[in-house]
Design a protein around this motif. Sequence first.
Motif: not given
Length: 216
Positions: A184-185, A187-192, A195
């Motif tokens: 989950t972390w 994926r969060a890094q990739r999306y951040a 963005t």
Amino acid sequence: MIGIDAGLGIAAVALAMVLTPGPNMIYLVSRSITQGRAAGLISLLGVAVGFFAYLLAAVTGVSAVFALVPTMYTAIKIAGACYLLWLAWNAIKPGGQSAFSPKDLPIDRPRKLFTMGLMTNLLNPKIAVLYVSLLPQFVDPAKGDIAAQSLSLGLIQITVALTVNCLIVLTAGSVSSFLARKPTWLRAQRYAMGTVLIGLAVSMAFDRTEAAAPRQ
């Protein structure tokens, strides 16, 4: 003399790009995990020399572009925005692979580590486009010597890139283990990062600043 906005702008672009997985990050992470931090730092030294080689070319090339063909500013700006959007898509697209999923590499001697770090950077399309398409957009001919501005901006980019890459080398093993347990972390890094890159691309594309005529 560069403005504060230009300095902060190139620093933001440099940070977003160095945190976006690419050949440099993948090689440094894989090397550090496979052969240890010392090998990663030697490889990073080669990467640093590659940055300075690009900067030397940019200081001359950027001056020539503005002096001979000022109208290329708009084309360069659009190309840079498109490239940032492409990087953003690669960061957020389904199935994207993390740089912290290292490749198996053979054990190499220091000279080869340095050479591989240098060549990885020189052949990295992300770095080439950074200096060809993005760096010139933060140069303002109205502020004076174009070459001096390019040098200052390039040194900011190199400082940001080397600082972040050094931290990546020193923490590669720990971060890789953490992300392997926490998808989950990851994926969060990739999306951040995606963005941030999209925001930079949109800001760049809709910036109405025009290139002024260079001083003689």
